[in-house]
Every structure is written in C-alpha cells, then in structure tokens.
Write a protein that holds these residues in place. Structure first.
Motif, PDB file in Angstrom:
ATOM      1  N   ALA A 219      28.252  -9.674 -66.769  1.00 60.33           N
ATOM      2  CA  ALA A 219      28.380 -10.627 -67.150  1.00 60.33           C
ATOM      3  C   ALA A 219      29.147 -10.584 -68.553  1.00 60.33           C
ATOM      4  O   ALA A 219      28.929  -9.248 -68.780  1.00 60.33           O
TER       5      ALA A 219
ATOM      6  N   LEU B 171      24.983 -11.390 -63.627  1.00 59.02           N
ATOM      7  CA  LEU B 171      23.936 -11.271 -64.305  1.00 59.02           C
ATOM      8  C   LEU B 171      22.996 -10.399 -64.234  1.00 59.02           C
ATOM      9  O   LEU B 171      22.455  -9.634 -64.962  1.00 59.02           O
TER      10      LEU B 171
ATOM     11  N   ILE C  30      25.749 -10.713 -71.542  1.00 62.71           N
ATOM     12  CA  ILE C  30      24.222 -11.156 -71.457  1.00 62.71           C
ATOM     13  C   ILE C  30      23.307 -12.293 -71.848  1.00 62.71           C
ATOM     14  O   ILE C  30      22.689 -11.944 -73.055  1.00 62.71           O
TER      15      ILE C  30
ATOM     16  N   GLU D  90      27.485 -18.958 -67.105  1.00 61.38           N
ATOM     17  CA  GLU D  90      28.347 -17.974 -66.194  1.00 61.38           C
ATOM     18  C   GLU D  90      28.831 -18.199 -64.823  1.00 61.38           C
ATOM     19  O   GLU D  90      30.025 -17.965 -65.007  1.00 61.38           O
TER      20      GLU D  90
ATOM     21  N   GLN E 229      17.280  -8.162 -68.492  1.00 62.16           N
ATOM     22  CA  GLN E 229      17.890  -7.697 -67.968  1.00 62.16           C
ATOM     23  C   GLN E 229      17.091  -6.188 -67.127  1.00 62.16           C
ATOM     24  O   GLN E 229      15.818  -6.377 -67.901  1.00 62.16           O
TER      25      GLN E 229
ATOM     26  N   VAL F 148      15.974 -15.614 -63.168  1.00 62.37           N
ATOM     27  CA  VAL F 148      16.779 -15.843 -62.542  1.00 62.37           C
ATOM     28  C   VAL F 148      16.736 -16.460 -61.118  1.00 62.37           C
ATOM     29  O   VAL F 148      17.464 -17.768 -61.405  1.00 62.37           O
TER      30      VAL F 148
END
Length: 272
Positions: A47, A42, A50, A12, A56, A111
C-alpha cells in the motif's frame, strides 16, 4: 472490528481506483475489484501508506478468484468445499502465511473482518495450486459481490465518473476506457487471428497468481488460460493446439501487454 479498520481498507481501495483503474476495465463490478486489490496491497505491504490500524504480517501473500471458478478447476482435488459448497458471485481469498505463525495472524483477521468476509477453511498450503507455498499455511475467506463495502467505496469515488469519455460514455465506467501502454500496438497492426480475438466480446480477469486467467465469452462460457504454461480449457486448444495459441490465449496475452489486466505475478500494471 472497528470502523477505522474499514476506513483503512476503503482509503486504499480509493487509491487503487484513482491510480490503477484499468484493472477493473473488464469486470462488471469495478468497486469489488478495487477492494480486492486493496486487501492484497494492505496485507502484502504494498500500500502507498500502511495505516497503523492495520497490523502487518511478515511473509504474507494473497491470492483470490471466483469461488465457482476455483471449484470448477480443483473441485475433485481439494477439500475446501467439504464444509461450505462453492458460492455464486463470491470471491475466495486465499491468504498464505508462515507455517510457524499460529493461530491465524491478527492482521489477516483484522483486514478480512473489515470487509465482513467470513472464514471458511484453514490448513496446510501444500495442496492443489499451492506448489510455490510449501511449508506454509493458508486461510480462506468468502466475500460476496454487492456488499456494504462496495456501496461505501462507490460513494467515495463517484466524482471519478463526472467527466465524459471520448466515446460518449462516462470516464468513471472503466469498461468504457481503453488505457494502453506507451509501446502498445494498434489493433489494425495485429496479426489477423489476434485482431479477431481482440475485437471479439470477451472479458479477462486474473484467476490466480502464476499466470492463470479466466476468460468469459459473450456466450457466457468461461475458459481458464494458463499464460505461462501455454494452455486453455477451450475445445480449440484441447483438440488442435493451434500455433500462436487459441483466441482466448491471444486475448489474454494482448490484455497483459496493454496493461488492461494484472500481470501473471499478480502485480498491478504500471500506472498510466
């Protein structure tokens, strides 16, 4: 953390570098800025694609800024630095999420772990600078410049710097590029005070969503500009509040209009 999580962040960030390289034009660490925006995109679901390996989180929003700059603004008002004092050359990510989601959602941890950032604070978001996040929680992570992810990203986008820019610099060095919008105004057409502000050596970066920017002067002094509330921490604004704003406010306004820095809502400028 697994390597696939890091690959998702790098992929990304590479897209950000290719499509929105103007966001790093005024920074000394372009790869750091690309990676910061990769995290934001993200986690907020913006993004291009994804990755399945990035869980998420519904209702998440992300803010960030230099840790020392945040301390200079809020050091006496919040408790964030009681455990970990302000860190030089570190980004502080403030990740907001719904109050009913406890513990910290796994997608956020995934993340941030991919970046090798470390958690330094967690609490209710109803603190200084969080007026629009009442009844939410936030978790903070620190992430230093010059980290491994930056080196990996640099290797992935090194081809961007292969072309020579018109001014003789490298096109891959975003500080040498002037990318402007279709409706931009030539510096020669600007009002004299604005023209001087545009031509003076300054760097501008988004400090926090809501229109707060940091301006670093050639002297090394840093000033905080609230482009929405129309204020600046410089002595010129504090003492005179000149019509049209001080030079720092004029510079921020110009760079927003030129698409050289993110908009006050934190969104990237339109792709050019």
């Amino acid at each position: 953390m697994t390597e696939r999580h890091l690959r998702a962040v790098l992929a990304e960030a590479e897209r950000v570098a290719e499509q929105y390289d103007q966001i790093a034009q005024t920074t000394n660490s372009p790869t750091h800025e690309y990676l910061r925006y990769a995290v934001l995109r993200l986690l907020e679901g913006d993004a291009n694609a994804i990755p399945e390996e990035v869980p998420q989180v519904d209702g998440v929003t992300v803010g960030y800024g230099r840790d020392q700059a945040m301390y200079d603004s809020w050091g006496s008002d919040v408790e964030w630095w009681d455990t970990v004092p302000p860190q030089d050359d570190c980004t502080r990510f403030r990740v907001f999420y719904p109050e009913d989601q406890t513990p910290v959602p796994r997608g956020i941890l995934t993340v941030m772990a991919a970046l090798r950032a470390w958690r330094v604070w967690e609490g209710n978001a109803a603190t200084c600078g969080s007026y629009d996040h009442r009844e939410r929680r936030e978790v903070h992570f620190l992430w230093p410049e010059g980290n491994l992810a930056e080196a990996l990203l640099e290797n992935r986008i090194q081809e961007i710097g292969s072309a020579v820019a018109p001014d003789g610099g490298q096109a891959g060095d975003v500080r040498d590029r002037m990318l402007v919008s279709d409706g931009s105004t030539s510096a020669d057409d600007l009002e004299p005070r604005t023209k001087r502000a545009v031509e003076e050596a300054m760097t501008v970066s988004l400090l926090a969503k809501g229109g707060r920017y940091e301006v670093e002067a050639a002297s090394g002094n840093r000033y905080e500009v609230d482009i929405i509330g129309q204020s600046c921490t410089c002595s010129d604004w504090q003492q005179r509040a000149p019509d049209g704003g001080c030079k720092h406010m004029r510079r921020v306004d110009h760079e927003i209009k030129q698409g050289q820095v993110p908009r006050p809502d934190g969104q990237l400028p339109p792709q050019v």
